[in-house]
Scaffold this active site. Sequence first.
Site, PDB file in Angstrom:
ATOM      1  CE1 TYR A 224      -4.453   6.658  -3.421  1.00  0.00           C
ATOM      2  CE2 TYR A 224      -4.730   6.109  -1.112  1.00  0.00           C
ATOM      3  CZ  TYR A 224      -5.171   6.755  -2.242  1.00  0.00           C
ATOM      4  OH  TYR A 224      -6.330   7.509  -2.201  1.00  0.00           O
TER       5      TYR A 224
ATOM      6  NE  ARG B  14      -3.896  -0.084   2.511  1.00  0.00           N
ATOM      7  CZ  ARG B  14      -5.145  -0.473   2.241  1.00  0.00           C
ATOM      8  NH1 ARG B  14      -5.420  -1.740   2.066  1.00  0.00           N
ATOM      9  NH2 ARG B  14      -6.128   0.395   2.179  1.00  0.00           N
TER      10      ARG B  14
HETATM   11  P1  NAD Z   1     -10.797   7.352  -9.374  1.00  0.00           P
HETATM   12  O1  NAD Z   1      -9.810   6.265  -9.615  1.00  0.00           O
HETATM   13  O2  NAD Z   1     -12.193   7.151  -9.833  1.00  0.00           O
HETATM   14  O3  NAD Z   1     -10.289   8.725 -10.000  1.00  0.00           O
HETATM   15  C1  NAD Z   1      -8.951   9.044 -10.197  1.00  0.00           C
HETATM   16  C2  NAD Z   1      -8.813   9.714 -11.566  1.00  0.00           C
HETATM   17  O4  NAD Z   1      -7.445  10.092 -11.766  1.00  0.00           O
HETATM   18  C3  NAD Z   1      -9.185   8.773 -12.714  1.00  0.00           C
HETATM   19  O5  NAD Z   1     -10.034   9.439 -13.608  1.00  0.00           O
HETATM   20  C4  NAD Z   1      -7.848   8.437 -13.338  1.00  0.00           C
HETATM   21  O6  NAD Z   1      -7.943   8.076 -14.707  1.00  0.00           O
HETATM   22  C5  NAD Z   1      -7.065   9.708 -13.097  1.00  0.00           C
HETATM   23  N1  NAD Z   1      -5.615   9.537 -13.121  1.00  0.00           N
HETATM   24  C6  NAD Z   1      -4.872   8.570 -12.511  1.00  0.00           C
HETATM   25  N2  NAD Z   1      -3.572   8.762 -12.762  1.00  0.00           N
HETATM   26  C7  NAD Z   1      -3.475   9.876 -13.547  1.00  0.00           C
HETATM   27  C8  NAD Z   1      -2.389  10.580 -14.140  1.00  0.00           C
HETATM   28  N3  NAD Z   1      -1.125  10.178 -13.970  1.00  0.00           N
HETATM   29  N4  NAD Z   1      -2.671  11.667 -14.895  1.00  0.00           N
HETATM   30  C9  NAD Z   1      -3.937  12.082 -15.092  1.00  0.00           C
HETATM   31  N5  NAD Z   1      -5.006  11.458 -14.532  1.00  0.00           N
HETATM   32  C10 NAD Z   1      -4.775  10.369 -13.777  1.00  0.00           C
HETATM   33  O7  NAD Z   1     -10.761   7.637  -7.812  1.00  0.00           O
HETATM   34  P2  NAD Z   1     -11.602   8.665  -6.918  1.00  0.00           P
HETATM   35  O8  NAD Z   1     -12.263   7.902  -5.849  1.00  0.00           O
HETATM   36  O9  NAD Z   1     -12.412   9.574  -7.767  1.00  0.00           O
HETATM   37  O10 NAD Z   1     -10.425   9.483  -6.239  1.00  0.00           O
HETATM   38  C11 NAD Z   1     -10.080  10.809  -6.647  1.00  0.00           C
HETATM   39  C12 NAD Z   1      -9.001  11.353  -5.725  1.00  0.00           C
HETATM   40  O11 NAD Z   1      -9.477  11.386  -4.384  1.00  0.00           O
HETATM   41  C13 NAD Z   1      -7.721  10.526  -5.722  1.00  0.00           C
HETATM   42  O12 NAD Z   1      -6.615  11.392  -5.646  1.00  0.00           O
HETATM   43  C14 NAD Z   1      -7.831   9.722  -4.450  1.00  0.00           C
HETATM   44  O13 NAD Z   1      -6.578   9.388  -3.930  1.00  0.00           O
HETATM   45  C15 NAD Z   1      -8.583  10.684  -3.545  1.00  0.00           C
HETATM   46  N6  NAD Z   1      -9.309   9.951  -2.491  1.00  0.00           N
HETATM   47  C16 NAD Z   1     -10.469   9.290  -2.774  1.00  0.00           C
HETATM   48  C17 NAD Z   1     -11.125   8.592  -1.764  1.00  0.00           C
HETATM   49  C18 NAD Z   1     -12.412   7.870  -2.016  1.00  0.00           C
HETATM   50  O14 NAD Z   1     -12.892   7.178  -1.106  1.00  0.00           O
HETATM   51  N7  NAD Z   1     -13.056   7.964  -3.153  1.00  0.00           N
HETATM   52  C19 NAD Z   1     -10.580   8.555  -0.483  1.00  0.00           C
HETATM   53  C20 NAD Z   1      -9.380   9.214  -0.252  1.00  0.00           C
HETATM   54  C21 NAD Z   1      -8.767   9.923  -1.248  1.00  0.00           C
HETATM   55  N1  UDP Z   2     -12.936  -5.361   1.271  1.00  0.00           N
HETATM   56  C1  UDP Z   2     -13.707  -6.516   1.369  1.00  0.00           C
HETATM   57  N2  UDP Z   2     -14.208  -7.052   0.236  1.00  0.00           N
HETATM   58  C2  UDP Z   2     -14.012  -6.518  -0.996  1.00  0.00           C
HETATM   59  C3  UDP Z   2     -13.243  -5.331  -1.096  1.00  0.00           C
HETATM   60  C4  UDP Z   2     -12.714  -4.787   0.057  1.00  0.00           C
HETATM   61  O1  UDP Z   2     -13.937  -7.026   2.473  1.00  0.00           O
HETATM   62  O2  UDP Z   2     -14.509  -7.084  -1.975  1.00  0.00           O
HETATM   63  C5  UDP Z   2     -12.429  -4.749   2.509  1.00  0.00           C
HETATM   64  C6  UDP Z   2     -10.955  -4.355   2.470  1.00  0.00           C
HETATM   65  O3  UDP Z   2     -10.137  -5.448   2.843  1.00  0.00           O
HETATM   66  C7  UDP Z   2     -10.928  -3.233   3.487  1.00  0.00           C
HETATM   67  C8  UDP Z   2     -12.298  -2.576   3.344  1.00  0.00           C
HETATM   68  O4  UDP Z   2     -13.112  -3.533   2.691  1.00  0.00           O
HETATM   69  O5  UDP Z   2     -10.814  -3.740   4.796  1.00  0.00           O
HETATM   70  C9  UDP Z   2     -12.272  -1.305   2.510  1.00  0.00           C
HETATM   71  O6  UDP Z   2     -11.596  -1.601   1.314  1.00  0.00           O
HETATM   72  P1  UDP Z   2     -11.490  -0.570   0.095  1.00  0.00           P
HETATM   73  O7  UDP Z   2     -10.620  -1.219  -0.928  1.00  0.00           O
HETATM   74  O8  UDP Z   2     -12.850  -0.140  -0.297  1.00  0.00           O
HETATM   75  O9  UDP Z   2     -10.800   0.723   0.714  1.00  0.00           O
HETATM   76  P2  UDP Z   2      -9.574   0.990   1.710  1.00  0.00           P
HETATM   77  O10 UDP Z   2      -9.025  -0.309   2.223  1.00  0.00           O
HETATM   78  O11 UDP Z   2      -8.595   1.728   0.872  1.00  0.00           O
HETATM   79  O12 UDP Z   2     -10.192   1.778   2.785  1.00  0.00           O
END
Ligand code: NAD
Ligand code: UDP
Length: 311
Positions: free
Chosen positions: A144, A141
């Site tokens: 990230y 992980r």
């Molecule tokens: P997502 O994967 O749907 O969106 C990410 C977008 O970034 C995609 O459209 C992808 O094609 C684009 N991308 C990836 N690498 C790229 C690059 N090198 N250049 C240009 N574009 C690129 O994910 P999301 O859930 O919409 O997340 C958006 C942002 O929010 C991310 O930075 C993620 O880390 C952050 N975030 C999301 C969550 C969540 O729960 N959804 C939680 C924490 C942080």
């Molecule tokens: N998880 C799960 N089944 C799935 C996908 C995810 O039980 O099919 C669990 C995963 O191991 C984690 C939690 O759900 O404990 C949230 O996972 P997700 O990938 O959504 O986000 P993150 O771990 O980044 O919070």
Amino acid sequence: MKKILITGGAGFLGSHLCEELSQNGNDIICVDNFFTGTKQNVAHLLNKPNFELLRHDVTFPLYVEVDEIYNLACPASPVHYQFDPVQTTKTSVHGAINMLGLAKRLNAKIFQASTSEVYGDPTVHPQVESYWGNVNPIGPRSCYDEGKRCAETLFFDYNRQYNLNIKVARIFNTYGPRMHPDDGRVVSNFIVQALKGENLTIYGDGNQTRSFCYVDDLVEIIIKFMATEKGFTGPMNIGNPNEFTMTELAELTLELTNSKSELIFKDLPEDDPKQRQPDISLAKEKCGWEPKTQLKEGLQKTIDYFDSILT
Ligand code: NAD
Ligand code: UDP
């Protein structure tokens, strides 16, 4: 009317942000390399005169003229960010350097989509912004988590060194329509499995927790945060503090989909955080915000979305 750049704008969160900010009359440049995002997510915006879509990878410099930048480009699902971990780190770090460089040249305000993953497998619960986290620097992980941590460092150094107007939000698990059906995150996995009559895959014993925020609530606070006074940089937690075990989430998904699927248990991925809940006191105090959508209501809307695209 502002000119706004949204990186990762064709992704799940980015597309909702593009929609909201373009509806407010702003001029939007949406940048994406379509790694996890799709043109389909923003197809309904393409015929608007104030919306422009650009294929571009943020690890390369970008030359545009804007007033504000929302930096969301980065795969967010563990399955996708671990597919090419070197590119994930480059996206967070080189992407941040390129976007911060752009913001510095333009003297533009810049938002960073950071993450609750900066807390790693937290030993402080709920997580407060002052907690430094418990992150493995060399695990699967880490590309990230450490990439996002380094991006935060860059944001705060650009703020201290160049007085750049930064807004760093630590986003907790967010879900809703336009998550990709193969995204791999838990909410979309469970819903798609339940709708297809497949077994729901619980990783580990299902007692690990997450706190799930519906996308509309999250977009609201992102925009409110961006409007705060210059001195307020964050980092600020944004998310819904209502915490659930994965088993509870699976059972609620079965109930709402009327599915006969069963729960099956698979190996817990390495370094999977055991518990996660945001302390959102800062967001409440600074932005007068708290999430409105309960899990049941948000899940139902998300189920309706997946139902419409799967059938
Ligand atoms: P997502 O994967 O749907 O969106 C990410 C977008 O970034 C995609 O459209 C992808 O094609 C684009 N991308 C990836 N690498 C790229 C690059 N090198 N250049 C240009 N574009 C690129 O994910 P999301 O859930 O919409 O997340 C958006 C942002 O929010 C991310 O930075 C993620 O880390 C952050 N975030 C999301 C969550 C969540 O729960 N959804 C939680 C924490 C942080
Ligand atoms: N998880 C799960 N089944 C799935 C996908 C995810 O039980 O099919 C669990 C995963 O191991 C984690 C939690 O759900 O404990 C949230 O996972 P997700 O990938 O959504 O986000 P993150 O771990 O980044 O919070």
